[in-house]
Design an enzyme around this catalytic site. Structure first.
Site, short mmCIF file in Angstrom:
data_model
loop_
_atom_site.label_atom_id
_atom_site.label_comp_id
_atom_site.label_asym_id
_atom_site.label_seq_id
_atom_site.Cartn_x
_atom_site.Cartn_y
_atom_site.Cartn_z
N GLU A 137 2.98 5.07 -3.82
CA GLU A 137 3.26 6.26 -4.65
C GLU A 137 4.31 7.21 -4.07
OE1 GLU A 137 -0.21 6.80 -2.13
OE2 GLU A 137 0.12 5.37 -3.73
N ASP A 163 -7.95 4.19 -3.85
CA ASP A 163 -9.12 4.30 -2.96
C ASP A 163 -10.22 5.11 -3.63
OD1 ASP A 163 -7.51 2.95 -1.17
OD2 ASP A 163 -6.95 4.73 -0.06
N ASP A 201 0.84 -1.19 0.00
CA ASP A 201 0.00 0.00 0.00
C ASP A 201 0.88 1.25 0.00
OD1 ASP A 201 -2.29 1.57 0.11
OD2 ASP A 201 -3.21 0.37 1.69
#
Length: 801
Positions: A402, A472, A399
């Site tokens: 980025e 998300d 997760d």
């Protein structure tokens, strides 16, 4: 003095003037124009690298994305008063010897692309104390030329024209500085700093904040598959995932104990609904100060080894969340801090308290690690191996790759990394952190394939066993529709594995959550779409998403969900064989219509259809059909309304005829068709000439051998399909340990040839049955009858149908 050095540097060059010269090199040519040094370098007959810099600037650059080195390529160089022209077997590159403008042509002289005249620019820039440039190069595209790629954006656009993108990695936007054209070429802008891409009627350009030089690759593949093959040749091939990863995954934000996690798997087994993966989200490590400790410090996970063993005992696999950041009380934090490998900008979580909203009076102290640093990647992977891999975890949910960058300040980009400023290498962060996990695991153990689920990506990441999800996203019909073009354009950059949170992550638009009938309908339609993505994974916040949350057997939503999970499993032989085609032949699993129908102008800009593999056209339903306002004036909520059956219109591309998957009815291509879409029907169409294997009914991917497959043949054109099998979860396939069986349909002779089996592996089927079904105008999926059943022991067999 500077001019004298240049003269010395280019002694022996063929001069057209004092300012302009060129020299042939082993891989191309170095050309001095009035303003620039232009290096043209052939990496193959189809791929050329362009480097431009001010003449006085010396630079060296090692690409993070490109792993190919120039191969020996035969080419010629010629010069006249205006141009230096380089020709390989497949490409012609013409450089204006005065301005440095470059044009590209096929071997037959067809113009593909040109740089816009006088559009290269180098603006001096101080990058955190390092003197460099901001760089820009513009190109001239044909007026109606369709281009694709640029990564994943939530814009609902298939063709990437007439738009402006600020390319900085984010939660739901994964930028890749690459596009390909319907004309059969691709362009990779090899720069990792914040980059602007803009297309307008005047020009198409990349402009990057930091660059010692302009550096890009031009490749010609002839079509979309060919371009992707060139991009993977440059940046790395996609390894195979284990068979189990193509099954169904259940997840949510988050399972709060090991009993709950294992209980979900048990419930699926009790209901006899197939499942292969269960995913544990964050905070199994405990509080936020222990963020990403890669250890089960939460008291509700007292025996992680038993938890994983219980999951394995139920014939399922465990995947777990890991992050790109660490809390101040973790061992990793201390080790990374000791080598100055932690960044100081804001990230998630923002508070040490787990209450919402974040209490900034108690900062979490969590910091992102420097994934550009090889020692930091070693530390990361060593702890991952000790804390999680040692208890048997099967895959990594990476997760915030980025990574999360909160409370952004421009000076944050001045942060020092192992490779320079964060600004210089910003967009390559996911490539570096994902690559670290993959390469370390491959060194440790080749007996188990790496499986990584990640939230961000950059060019070349396909070589690291990574499946990217779309972030998300907030649940809505628009969001569902946007996922289709987002995934397709991502795949068109050369990265074949992509998925989304089935049902959307946040349920902000639905106050009643799972009690909202429109959301329940949206979830079913999203799951139907997910059944035809490279990974089928249910996940989200605000409400649980397990099948039993949507009712019980006999109820419409539950039955539709169960139907498509089972359909996914029946297609596993088709899907796994397609994955082999991806690895071996540089194919793609989800395919924009331009890939298979580039000559059909109507197919080039359709945002809500795609091919799954090369045979099945998928047309997701992306609007509500079965809700209406409540008749109770005091109740503004919607209610279910199944009083009439709605329809969806789908365009069937020209050049082939199609079969309705559900009815077997044959339909002409090049026109729209209307399909009734009750809640359990997703419009699916199969190309004539297709051969599709269907597997047995199973509860998990490897429960039964493929010893009794149904082989459906869709007549009308010649066709073929290669059935691929191996040991399912190791890297022996890289050594040739696998089998293939080629099925070939001759439409004129109405004959199916099953070729001799090639290859071998331990445990392969020596004998099996194939149930051959010839799909016709009167057949349907519920009434299909076996045309012929044959016994197959690996020898060539011809069946007349």
């Amino acid at each position: 003095m500077r001019d004298f050095k240049l003269i010395l540097l280019f002694v022996g060059l063929s001069l057209s003037s004092k300012a302009q010269s060129y020299q042939k090199t082993a891989i191309g040519a170095d050309i001095i124009t009035d303003s620039f040094l232009v290096k043209v370098q052939f990496y193959s007959p189809d791929i050329v690298r362009i480097l431009k810099s001010p003449k006085e600037k010396k630079f060296e650059k090692e690409s993070l994305s490109v792993i190919k080195t120039p191969q020996k390529t035969s080419f010629s160089v010629a010069k006249n008063a205006q141009k230096v022209t380089l020709k390989s077997r497949n490409l012609t590159v013409s450089v204006d010897s005065k301005t440095g403008e470059i044009s590209y042509y096929t071997a037959k002289g067809v113009k593909l692309l040109s740089e816009q005249d006088k559009s290269a620019s180098f603006v001096p820039f101080n990058d955190a104390g390092s003197q460099t440039f901001s760089v820009k190069q513009a190109f001239t595209l044909d007026k109606d030329e369709a281009i694709y790629g640029l990564g994943q954006q939530q814009r609902g656009k298939m063709v990437q024209r007439n738009l402006s993108l600020n390319m900085v990695q984010g939660n739901t936007d994964d930028y890749v500085t690459f596009f390909q054209s319907v004309k059969g070429y691709g362009l990779f802008w090899d720069n990792y700093s914040p980059t602007q891409f803009k297309d307008s009627p005047e020009s198409t350009f990349f402009k990057s904040d930091v660059g010692d030089c302009i550096d890009y690759y031009f490749m010609y593949g002839g079509n979309a598959d060919g371009v992707i093959a060139k991009m993977r040749d440059l940046t790395g091939q996609a390894p195979m995932f284990p068979l189990w990863t193509y099954g169904f995954f259940q997840s949510k934000e988050r399972y709060k104990s090991q009993d709950e996690l294992v209980g979900v798997v048990k419930k699926y087994r009790d209901l006899k609904v197939p499942l292969d993966g269960i995913i544990q989200d964050w905070q199994y490590w405990g509080n936020n100060y222990l963020w990403n400790a890669m250890d089960f410090l939460n008291v509700d996970f007292p025996n992680p080894k038993k938890m994983v063993d219980d999951i394995h005992g139920l014939n399922a696999h465990a995947v777990i969340s890991i992050w790109s950041s660490f809390g101040p009380q973790t061992k990793q934090y201390r080790d990374l801090d000791s080598i100055n490998a932690l960044f100081k900008f804001g990230t998630w979580p923002q508070s040490g308290s787990e209450k919402w909203p974040p209490n900034r009076d108690y900062p979490s102290g969590v910091r992102v690690y420097d994934a550009y640093n090889p020692k930091a990647r070693d530390i990361y992977s060593d702890y991952l191996n000790k804390g999680l891999r040692s208890v048997g975890i099967d895959g990594w949910w990476m997760d915030s790759t980025e990574p999360d960058h909160l409370d952004f300040k421009p000076e944050d980009f001045d942060t020092k990394t192992y490779l320079g400023s964060f600004r210089k290498v910003r967009n390559a962060y996911p490539l570096m952190t994902v690559g670290g996990v993959y390469t370390h695991q491959r060194k440790l153990d080749d007996s188990k394939r790496v499986f990584i689920l990640t939230r961000s990506a950059f060019a070349g990441q396909q070589r690291y066993g990574a499946n990217t999800w779309s972030g998300d996203v907030t649940a809505s019909w628009e969001a569902l529709r946007n996922q289709i073009s987002a995934g397709l354009n991502f795949s068109l950059t050369g990265m074949p594995y992509w998925n989304s949170d089935i049902g959307g992550f946040f349920l902000n638009n639905y106050r009643r959550k799972l009690e909202d009938p429109e959301y329940r309908e949206l979830y079913v339609r999203w799951l139907q779409f997910g059944a035809f993505c490279p990974m089928m994974r249910s996940h989200g916040a605000d409400a649980p998403r397990e099948i039993y949350q949507f009712g019980k057997s006999g109820e419409k939503a539950y039955d539709a969900i169960e139907k498509y999970i089972n359909l996914r499993y029946s297609l596993l032989p088709y899907i796994y064989s397609t994955s082999w085609d991806v690895t071996t032949n540089q194919s793609s699993m989800i395919r924009a219509l331009v890939m298979d129908f580039p000559a059909d102008e109507k197919a080039l800009d359709i945002n809500d259809q795609f091919m799954f593999g090369k045979s099945i056209l998928v047309s997701p339903v992306t609007k509500a059909m079965y809700v209406k306002p409540s008749s109770n004036n005091g109740n503004k909520f919607q209610v279910e309304d199944f009083s009439s059956t709605k329809t969806k219109e789908t365009y069937l591309p020209a050049g082939t005829q199609w079969y309705d998957f559900w009815t077997g009815k044959k339909i002409a291509g090049g026109e729209n068709t209307v399909k009734e879409t009750p809640l359990d029907i997703l419009p699916l169409y199969v190309k004539e000439g297709a051969i599709i294997p269907f597997g047995p009914s199973v509860q998990y991917a490897t429960e039964k051998k493929w010893d009794n497959l149904e082989i459906r043949v869709y007549p009308g054109q010649n066709g073929e399909f290669v059935l691929y099998e191996d040991e399912n979860d190791n890297y022996n396939y890289e050594k040739g340990v696998f089998t293939t069986i080629r099925f070939t349909w001759n439409d004129e002779q109405k004959a199916l040839t099953i070729s001799e089996r090639k290859g071998a592996f331990l445990g392969m089927l020596a004998e099996r049955k194939f149930n051959i079904v010839l799909v016709g105008a009167t057949s349907s999926s519920s009434t299909l009858k076996t045309s012929k059943q044959i016994d197959y022991s690996g020898k060539k067999t011809i069946i007349k149908l």
